[in-house]
Design a protein around this motif. Structure first.
Motif, PDB file in Angstrom:
ATOM      1  N   THR A 121       0.934  -1.248   0.044  1.00 40.29           N
ATOM      2  CA  THR A 121      -0.458   0.248   0.144  1.00 40.29           C
ATOM      3  C   THR A 121       1.153   0.833   0.132  1.00 40.29           C
ATOM      4  O   THR A 121       0.706   2.471  -0.953  1.00 40.29           O
ATOM      5  CB  THR A 121      -0.650   0.102   0.908  1.00 40.29           C
ATOM      6  OG1 THR A 121      -1.648  -0.960   0.841  1.00 40.29           O
ATOM      7  CG2 THR A 121      -1.702   1.041   0.982  1.00 40.29           C
ATOM      8  N   THR A 128       1.219   4.476  -3.176  1.00 38.66           N
ATOM      9  CA  THR A 128       1.173   5.767  -2.690  1.00 38.66           C
ATOM     10  C   THR A 128       2.334   6.609  -2.922  1.00 38.66           C
ATOM     11  O   THR A 128       2.263   7.798  -2.804  1.00 38.66           O
ATOM     12  CB  THR A 128       0.369   5.586  -1.497  1.00 38.66           C
ATOM     13  OG1 THR A 128       0.661   5.334  -0.279  1.00 38.66           O
ATOM     14  CG2 THR A 128      -0.628   5.410  -1.824  1.00 38.66           C
ATOM     15  N   GLN A 174       1.262  -1.496 -11.403  1.00 43.73           N
ATOM     16  CA  GLN A 174       0.718  -0.408 -12.021  1.00 43.73           C
ATOM     17  C   GLN A 174       0.404  -0.318 -13.050  1.00 43.73           C
ATOM     18  O   GLN A 174       0.911  -0.901 -14.039  1.00 43.73           O
ATOM     19  CB  GLN A 174       0.984   1.407 -11.757  1.00 43.73           C
ATOM     20  CG  GLN A 174       0.365   2.039 -12.011  1.00 43.73           C
ATOM     21  CD  GLN A 174       0.780   3.276 -11.649  1.00 43.73           C
ATOM     22  OE1 GLN A 174       2.236   3.927 -11.408  1.00 43.73           O
ATOM     23  NE2 GLN A 174       0.073   4.464 -11.640  1.00 43.73           N
ATOM     24  N   GLU A 175      -1.441  -0.493 -13.732  1.00 39.84           N
ATOM     25  CA  GLU A 175      -1.688  -0.804 -14.799  1.00 39.84           C
ATOM     26  C   GLU A 175      -2.066   0.509 -15.739  1.00 39.84           C
ATOM     27  O   GLU A 175      -1.911   1.172 -15.051  1.00 39.84           O
ATOM     28  CB  GLU A 175      -3.181  -1.666 -14.663  1.00 39.84           C
ATOM     29  CG  GLU A 175      -3.109  -2.921 -13.501  1.00 39.84           C
ATOM     30  CD  GLU A 175      -2.687  -4.134 -14.003  1.00 39.84           C
ATOM     31  OE1 GLU A 175      -2.387  -3.823 -15.504  1.00 39.84           O
ATOM     32  OE2 GLU A 175      -2.320  -5.215 -13.464  1.00 39.84           O
ATOM     33  N   ASP A 185      -4.166   1.715 -16.216  1.00 42.71           N
ATOM     34  CA  ASP A 185      -5.116   2.979 -16.390  1.00 42.71           C
ATOM     35  C   ASP A 185      -4.759   3.867 -14.655  1.00 42.71           C
ATOM     36  O   ASP A 185      -6.014   4.105 -14.198  1.00 42.71           O
ATOM     37  CB  ASP A 185      -7.132   2.478 -16.076  1.00 42.71           C
ATOM     38  CG  ASP A 185      -6.526   1.069 -14.945  1.00 42.71           C
ATOM     39  OD1 ASP A 185      -5.962   0.967 -14.638  1.00 42.71           O
ATOM     40  OD2 ASP A 185      -8.083   0.276 -15.164  1.00 42.71           O
ATOM     41  N   ASN A 204      -4.289   2.584 -11.828  1.00 45.82           N
ATOM     42  CA  ASN A 204      -5.059   1.512 -10.797  1.00 45.82           C
ATOM     43  C   ASN A 204      -3.396   0.535 -10.126  1.00 45.82           C
ATOM     44  O   ASN A 204      -2.705   0.262 -11.582  1.00 45.82           O
ATOM     45  CB  ASN A 204      -6.038   0.740 -10.985  1.00 45.82           C
ATOM     46  CG  ASN A 204      -7.453   1.665 -10.863  1.00 45.82           C
ATOM     47  OD1 ASN A 204      -7.169   2.591 -10.034  1.00 45.82           O
ATOM     48  ND2 ASN A 204      -7.980   1.476 -11.942  1.00 45.82           N
ATOM     49  N   PHE A 205      -3.366  -0.299  -9.526  1.00 44.16           N
ATOM     50  CA  PHE A 205      -2.653  -1.460  -8.855  1.00 44.16           C
ATOM     51  C   PHE A 205      -3.129  -2.689  -8.561  1.00 44.16           C
ATOM     52  O   PHE A 205      -4.291  -2.581  -8.588  1.00 44.16           O
ATOM     53  CB  PHE A 205      -1.859  -0.735  -7.409  1.00 44.16           C
ATOM     54  CG  PHE A 205      -1.398   0.258  -7.179  1.00 44.16           C
ATOM     55  CD1 PHE A 205       0.580  -0.156  -7.909  1.00 44.16           C
ATOM     56  CD2 PHE A 205      -1.341   2.097  -7.884  1.00 44.16           C
ATOM     57  CE1 PHE A 205       0.879   1.241  -8.214  1.00 44.16           C
ATOM     58  CE2 PHE A 205      -1.042   2.867  -7.860  1.00 44.16           C
ATOM     59  CZ  PHE A 205       0.315   2.868  -7.467  1.00 44.16           C
ATOM     60  N   SER A 206      -2.408  -3.463  -9.285  1.00 41.00           N
ATOM     61  CA  SER A 206      -2.383  -4.790  -8.796  1.00 41.00           C
ATOM     62  C   SER A 206      -1.258  -5.936  -8.638  1.00 41.00           C
ATOM     63  O   SER A 206      -0.486  -5.352  -8.516  1.00 41.00           O
ATOM     64  CB  SER A 206      -3.204  -5.713  -9.934  1.00 41.00           C
ATOM     65  OG  SER A 206      -1.724  -5.804 -11.374  1.00 41.00           O
ATOM     66  N   PRO A 263      -6.560  -7.090  -8.198  1.00 38.41           N
ATOM     67  CA  PRO A 263      -6.385  -5.356  -7.913  1.00 38.41           C
ATOM     68  C   PRO A 263      -5.663  -5.695  -6.975  1.00 38.41           C
ATOM     69  O   PRO A 263      -6.671  -6.420  -5.611  1.00 38.41           O
ATOM     70  CB  PRO A 263      -7.764  -5.291  -8.521  1.00 38.41           C
ATOM     71  CG  PRO A 263      -8.486  -6.186  -9.562  1.00 38.41           C
ATOM     72  CD  PRO A 263      -8.182  -7.222  -8.924  1.00 38.41           C
ATOM     73  N   GLN A 298      -6.801  -3.646  -4.303  1.00 35.72           N
ATOM     74  CA  GLN A 298      -8.058  -3.242  -3.411  1.00 35.72           C
ATOM     75  C   GLN A 298      -8.510  -4.645  -3.371  1.00 35.72           C
ATOM     76  O   GLN A 298      -8.964  -4.247  -1.836  1.00 35.72           O
ATOM     77  CB  GLN A 298      -9.158  -1.988  -3.760  1.00 35.72           C
ATOM     78  CG  GLN A 298      -8.469  -0.714  -3.834  1.00 35.72           C
ATOM     79  CD  GLN A 298      -8.010  -0.415  -2.506  1.00 35.72           C
ATOM     80  OE1 GLN A 298      -8.919  -0.929  -1.277  1.00 35.72           O
ATOM     81  NE2 GLN A 298      -6.603   0.401  -2.629  1.00 35.72           N
TER      82      GLN A 298
END
Length: 394
Positions: A240, A244, A288-289, A291, A293-295, A321, A323
């Motif tokens: 996480t 960030t 980092q994808e 779009d 977002n992270f996976s 993903p 999240q």
């Protein structure tokens, strides 16, 4: 126009509009690997200890018990894990010209961080002291699976105990015998006649059962919150933070033990039921994808001859993903490890003690206040009376 025909062909028009769109639209961000966490077991070692009747005692191992045979990031405070960390780092980061301090030594010092064994609450499993975990283990011993396994192997355990000179040999301690025989056989030492291939195979199966006993069989999720979930919580925190912050390290390495890997994989519910071999490695990769977002992707490397095995968190695809990864693992993440390790009765007793202490304190203050009032009343001189001030009115 010329001869009634358009100066632009259909293909040319398509190419023109495509070029305009590409100039207007921002370029697509390529998928990128942002962060990696590695947890691996140390390399080849001598036996941790041996049994009384073993013909190969510690004097036959030049490096002593529990040490690596050829070679001293976060590591447990054991020589074999510290040395494995150093050996891996030496291979990962050979010095360049500026980092080289000796042309004859292709190595540069890299720090390996550790804490004393008694204070390790991250990598040395099983974690303790934890009364609730011990209670769960006692409950596990009462399960049908454990009881049946004990009955089925009673005669075998008696035979091994008699041949080795060990007393109180159980399903939970017999792994030590297998470990000793495995290390000796790996290094070309002869095994005693009683240690036939069938016997060694049987010991191997019981060794695998002992790992499951530590972290599963009964109330696996609860055990995970008190064991592997502690390490998983730290790994998730790192993932996480990396998602960030750009200041976080790109690679984080944990050098530990087979029990560390089992505890983590049981918490993730991806354990294959077998002891992790030397130098096996569980990998977490944060991407980092396109779009933004992270996976998370997981792999397990347990062989030098095959590519790492993809590991799939139950309820999520391999490219999970971030999240969803956090949400699915939340049930095995402890909120307060120290508190969750307490027994329910201990918690109740603590609350009663605190309540009694508060009541006692209040009662003591009331007594002190009462005594103070009585003392002041007795201290007034005889015949003295307080007369309120009066004002004469015309």
């Amino acid at each position: 126009m010329a001869g009634g025909q358009s100066g632009w062909s259909q293909a040319a028009l398509l190419q023109f509009f495509l070029g305009v769109c590409l100039m207007v639209m921002p370029p697509t961000q390529a998928r990128s690997l942002r962060f990696v966490t590695l947890l691996y077991r140390h390399g080849d070692r001598s036996p941790v200890k041996t049994y009384p009747k073993d013909p190969h005692q510690e004097d036959e191992w030049s490096q002593g018990f529990g040490q690596l045979t050829k070679i001293y990031v976060r590591s447990t405070d054991f020589d074999r894990t510290l040395m494995s960390a150093e050996a891996n780092l030496a291979g990962l980061f050979p010095p360049n010209e500026m980092q080289s301090f000796n042309p004859n030594i292709s190595w540069q010092p890299i720090p390996v961080h550790t804490v004393p064994i008694t204070e390790d609450r991250l990598l040395k499993f099983p974690l303790g002291p934890c009364p609730r975990y011990e209670q769960l283990q006692n409950e596990t011993r009462q399960t049908a699976e454990y009881q049946n396994k004990t009955i089925q192997n009673a005669q075998f355990l008696d035979m091994v105990a008699n041949e080795t000179g060990l007393t109180d040999l159980t399903l939970e301690t017999v792994w030590n015998v297998y470990d000793t025989l495995f290390c000796e056989q790996t290094h070309g030492l002869s095994l005693p006649s009683w240690a036939s291939p069938q016997t060694v195979q049987h010991l191997s199966q019981l060794k695998d059962f002992s790992f499951r006993f530590l972290f599963g069989i009964h109330e696996q999720a609860q055990k995970a919150r008190l064991q592997g979930g502690v390490l998983l919580a730290q790994i998730l925190k790192n993932l996480t933070l990396m998602a960030t912050s750009s200041q976080f390290p790109k690679l984080l390495v944990y050098s530990a033990h087979d029990t560390t890997l089992v505890a983590l994989q049981m918490a993730l519910d991806v354990y294959n039921g077998k002891q992790a071999p030397y130098a096996s490695c569980h990998m977490f990769e944060l991407y980092q994808e396109d779009d933004g977002n992270f996976s998370v992707e997981m792999y397990f490397r347990n062989s030098s001859e095959k590519a790492p095995w993809p590991l799939i968190l139950p309820g999520c695809p391999h490219r999970c993903p971030l999240q969803d990864f956090l949400r699915l693992t939340e049930p095995v993440i402890p909120k307060d490890w120290q508190k969750e390790c307490q027994l329910a009765s201990d918690t109740a007793d603590t609350e009663v003690i605190v309540a009694l202490a508060v009541c006692g304190s209040i009662l003591f203050l009331l007594i002190v206040l009462l005594l103070t009032v009585l003392f002041r009343m007795q201290a007034q001189p005889p015949g003295y009376h307080h007369v309120a001030d009066r004002e004469d009115h015309a």
